[in-house]
Design a protein around this motif. Sequence first.
Motif, mmCIF file in Angstrom:
data_model
loop_
_atom_site.group_PDB
_atom_site.id
_atom_site.type_symbol
_atom_site.label_atom_id
_atom_site.label_comp_id
_atom_site.label_asym_id
_atom_site.label_seq_id
_atom_site.Cartn_x
_atom_site.Cartn_y
_atom_site.Cartn_z
ATOM 1 N N VAL A 58 0.838 -1.201 0.000
ATOM 2 C CA VAL A 58 0.000 0.000 0.000
ATOM 3 C C VAL A 58 0.873 1.251 0.000
ATOM 4 O O VAL A 58 0.604 2.222 -0.718
ATOM 5 C CB VAL A 58 -0.960 -0.013 1.213
ATOM 6 C CG1 VAL A 58 -1.650 1.351 1.380
ATOM 7 C CG2 VAL A 58 -1.998 -1.105 1.058
ATOM 8 N N TRP A 59 1.924 1.243 0.798
ATOM 9 C CA TRP A 59 2.835 2.390 0.856
ATOM 10 C C TRP A 59 3.466 2.645 -0.511
ATOM 11 O O TRP A 59 3.519 3.787 -0.987
ATOM 12 C CB TRP A 59 3.914 2.129 1.906
ATOM 13 C CG TRP A 59 4.941 3.203 2.016
ATOM 14 C CD1 TRP A 59 6.226 3.158 1.568
ATOM 15 C CD2 TRP A 59 4.781 4.488 2.629
ATOM 16 N NE1 TRP A 59 6.890 4.331 1.856
ATOM 17 C CE2 TRP A 59 6.014 5.162 2.502
ATOM 18 C CE3 TRP A 59 3.725 5.128 3.265
ATOM 19 C CZ2 TRP A 59 6.220 6.451 3.008
ATOM 20 C CZ3 TRP A 59 3.924 6.412 3.763
ATOM 21 C CH2 TRP A 59 5.148 7.061 3.624
ATOM 22 N N ASP A 60 3.926 1.588 -1.165
ATOM 23 C CA ASP A 60 4.541 1.746 -2.496
ATOM 24 C C ASP A 60 3.497 2.195 -3.530
ATOM 25 O O ASP A 60 3.813 3.000 -4.415
ATOM 26 C CB ASP A 60 5.177 0.422 -2.936
ATOM 27 C CG ASP A 60 6.387 0.050 -2.088
ATOM 28 O OD1 ASP A 60 6.963 0.953 -1.453
ATOM 29 O OD2 ASP A 60 6.743 -1.149 -2.067
ATOM 30 N N LEU A 61 2.260 1.684 -3.414
ATOM 31 C CA LEU A 61 1.211 2.077 -4.355
ATOM 32 C C LEU A 61 0.885 3.558 -4.214
ATOM 33 O O LEU A 61 0.703 4.269 -5.221
ATOM 34 C CB LEU A 61 -0.042 1.233 -4.127
ATOM 35 C CG LEU A 61 -1.269 1.584 -4.996
ATOM 36 C CD1 LEU A 61 -0.936 1.435 -6.474
ATOM 37 C CD2 LEU A 61 -2.460 0.710 -4.608
ATOM 38 N N LEU A 65 1.171 6.388 -7.093
ATOM 39 C CA LEU A 65 0.036 7.233 -7.460
ATOM 40 C C LEU A 65 0.301 8.711 -7.168
ATOM 41 O O LEU A 65 -0.557 9.555 -7.445
ATOM 42 C CB LEU A 65 -1.224 6.786 -6.711
ATOM 43 C CG LEU A 65 -1.750 5.393 -7.049
ATOM 44 C CD1 LEU A 65 -2.920 5.026 -6.128
ATOM 45 C CD2 LEU A 65 -2.184 5.315 -8.518
ATOM 46 N N HIS A 66 1.455 9.012 -6.602
ATOM 47 C CA HIS A 66 1.844 10.385 -6.258
ATOM 48 C C HIS A 66 0.870 11.026 -5.269
ATOM 49 O O HIS A 66 0.591 12.228 -5.348
ATOM 50 C CB HIS A 66 1.950 11.250 -7.521
ATOM 51 C CG HIS A 66 2.930 10.726 -8.531
ATOM 52 N ND1 HIS A 66 4.300 10.769 -8.318
ATOM 53 C CD2 HIS A 66 2.739 10.131 -9.740
ATOM 54 C CE1 HIS A 66 4.917 10.242 -9.366
ATOM 55 N NE2 HIS A 66 3.984 9.835 -10.240
ATOM 56 N N LEU A 67 0.370 10.207 -4.331
ATOM 57 C CA LEU A 67 -0.448 10.768 -3.268
ATOM 58 C C LEU A 67 0.439 11.538 -2.299
ATOM 59 O O LEU A 67 1.618 11.215 -2.140
ATOM 60 C CB LEU A 67 -1.193 9.651 -2.521
ATOM 61 C CG LEU A 67 -2.249 8.891 -3.311
ATOM 62 C CD1 LEU A 67 -2.881 7.812 -2.442
ATOM 63 C CD2 LEU A 67 -3.314 9.835 -3.839
ATOM 64 N N PRO A 68 -0.107 12.564 -1.658
ATOM 65 C CA PRO A 68 0.711 13.315 -0.693
ATOM 66 C C PRO A 68 1.162 12.413 0.442
ATOM 67 O O PRO A 68 0.431 11.511 0.871
ATOM 68 C CB PRO A 68 -0.236 14.416 -0.202
ATOM 69 C CG PRO A 68 -1.608 13.902 -0.505
ATOM 70 C CD PRO A 68 -1.475 13.086 -1.752
ATOM 71 N N GLY A 69 2.345 12.643 0.920
ATOM 72 C CA GLY A 69 2.871 11.807 1.988
ATOM 73 C C GLY A 69 2.138 12.027 3.303
ATOM 74 O O GLY A 69 1.819 13.161 3.673
ATOM 75 N N ALA A 217 -0.868 8.476 12.136
ATOM 76 C CA ALA A 217 -0.290 7.284 11.492
ATOM 77 C C ALA A 217 -1.070 6.017 11.809
ATOM 78 O O ALA A 217 -0.517 4.919 11.819
ATOM 79 C CB ALA A 217 1.184 7.102 11.875
ATOM 80 N N ASN A 218 -2.369 6.175 12.031
ATOM 81 C CA ASN A 218 -3.216 4.999 12.223
ATOM 82 C C ASN A 218 -3.763 4.456 10.908
ATOM 83 O O ASN A 218 -4.208 3.308 10.860
ATOM 84 C CB ASN A 218 -4.376 5.340 13.161
ATOM 85 C CG ASN A 218 -3.969 5.320 14.618
ATOM 86 O OD1 ASN A 218 -3.695 4.279 15.186
ATOM 87 N ND2 ASN A 218 -3.911 6.509 15.218
ATOM 88 N N HIS A 219 -3.739 5.286 9.856
ATOM 89 C CA HIS A 219 -4.276 4.848 8.565
ATOM 90 C C HIS A 219 -3.518 5.503 7.413
ATOM 91 O O HIS A 219 -2.980 6.610 7.558
ATOM 92 C CB HIS A 219 -5.762 5.202 8.438
ATOM 93 C CG HIS A 219 -6.654 4.361 9.283
ATOM 94 N ND1 HIS A 219 -7.002 3.070 8.946
ATOM 95 C CD2 HIS A 219 -7.269 4.622 10.468
ATOM 96 C CE1 HIS A 219 -7.796 2.574 9.881
ATOM 97 N NE2 HIS A 219 -7.979 3.496 10.809
ATOM 98 N N PHE A 220 -3.517 4.795 6.285
ATOM 99 C CA PHE A 220 -3.042 5.354 5.026
ATOM 100 C C PHE A 220 -4.172 6.165 4.382
ATOM 101 O O PHE A 220 -5.343 6.006 4.714
ATOM 102 C CB PHE A 220 -2.618 4.231 4.068
ATOM 103 C CG PHE A 220 -1.479 3.387 4.549
ATOM 104 C CD1 PHE A 220 -0.157 3.797 4.354
ATOM 105 C CD2 PHE A 220 -1.718 2.174 5.186
ATOM 106 C CE1 PHE A 220 0.904 3.006 4.773
ATOM 107 C CE2 PHE A 220 -0.661 1.379 5.611
ATOM 108 C CZ PHE A 220 0.655 1.797 5.410
ATOM 109 N N TRP A 221 -3.794 6.999 3.404
ATOM 110 C CA TRP A 221 -4.814 7.692 2.613
ATOM 111 C C TRP A 221 -5.758 6.689 1.942
ATOM 112 O O TRP A 221 -6.970 6.898 1.889
ATOM 113 C CB TRP A 221 -4.154 8.547 1.521
ATOM 114 C CG TRP A 221 -3.337 9.703 1.974
ATOM 115 C CD1 TRP A 221 -1.986 9.854 1.832
ATOM 116 C CD2 TRP A 221 -3.801 10.913 2.609
ATOM 117 N NE1 TRP A 221 -1.575 11.060 2.344
ATOM 118 C CE2 TRP A 221 -2.672 11.730 2.823
ATOM 119 C CE3 TRP A 221 -5.052 11.374 3.014
ATOM 120 C CZ2 TRP A 221 -2.756 12.982 3.427
ATOM 121 C CZ3 TRP A 221 -5.144 12.614 3.621
ATOM 122 C CH2 TRP A 221 -4.015 13.399 3.825
ATOM 123 N N LEU A 222 -5.193 5.610 1.432
ATOM 124 C CA LEU A 222 -6.006 4.635 0.708
ATOM 125 C C LEU A 222 -7.012 3.926 1.613
ATOM 126 O O LEU A 222 -8.046 3.448 1.137
ATOM 127 C CB LEU A 222 -5.114 3.604 0.014
ATOM 128 C CG LEU A 222 -4.342 4.122 -1.205
ATOM 129 C CD1 LEU A 222 -3.443 3.029 -1.786
ATOM 130 C CD2 LEU A 222 -5.302 4.647 -2.272
#
Length: 266
Positions: A58-61, A65-69, A217-222
């Motif tokens: 998920v982190w690499d995806l 996708l150039h999502l903001p960090g 840091a409990n969840h990713f954007w995705l």
Amino acid sequence: MHAREEFEEPDPTGPPTRGRPPLVRELLLVAGLFLVYKLGRQLASGHTVEAYRNGREVWDLERALHLPGEGAVQSALLHGDLLVQIANTYYAAVHFPATAAFLIWLYLRRPGHYVWARRALAAVTAAALVLHLVYPLTPPRLLPATGLADTARLFGPSVYGPPEADQLSNQFAAMPSLHFGWALMVAIGLIAVTRTAWRWLWLLHPLVTLLVIVGTANHFWLDALAAAALLGLALAVVRRPGPAPVPGIVRPRRPERRRVLVGAGR
């Protein structure tokens, strides 16, 4: 004298407000859903290796996708201890009470919309449970590759213990984020049942929730995007009731229309 026949159009009142569901039944339903969800989270535990592998994917995806960090949001929170503690408290203390208050208010004031909201929340929660079982995912705070801090552990308050010793929750169920999914449903539901021009401010709840779950840091954007997609599917399936009446406003009656029969009285 002219003979007249009068025809009156019926007063167009909307459909009657749906009756309030039995309270005991609703309490049992909500309690049952909660117990099933907690049991499902326990069944999903024990997939540590797979959860970490999925977390790296998920982190690499997201980078592809150039999502903001996520780190940009966390850096903003870490400018002051008070700000990050407020974010941790929001994550720990607002999720369940806000959703419960939303359902209680709907039950008392908008019974028809209560059934709609409860069904939508149950559908998105059930779908999330299935995804938790088939796709365990570590949160970014536990993934070294992200470089993100576990703000709750460092600054408090924290609702989680060490993952290997936590018997109350499954910390590898990050995808989708029910924190965000439920918050978004609360906002959508309140916007749907109110008529004030300020109702759009309810969107601040899912917006703040999104920044909190990412910044802590409990969840990713995705995770949030997946929750929004599941909620969208649930709302497309669950039938929404008609517009809610505005308290204190009486719909005016249409003026009577009289028709004279052609040739009457001749």
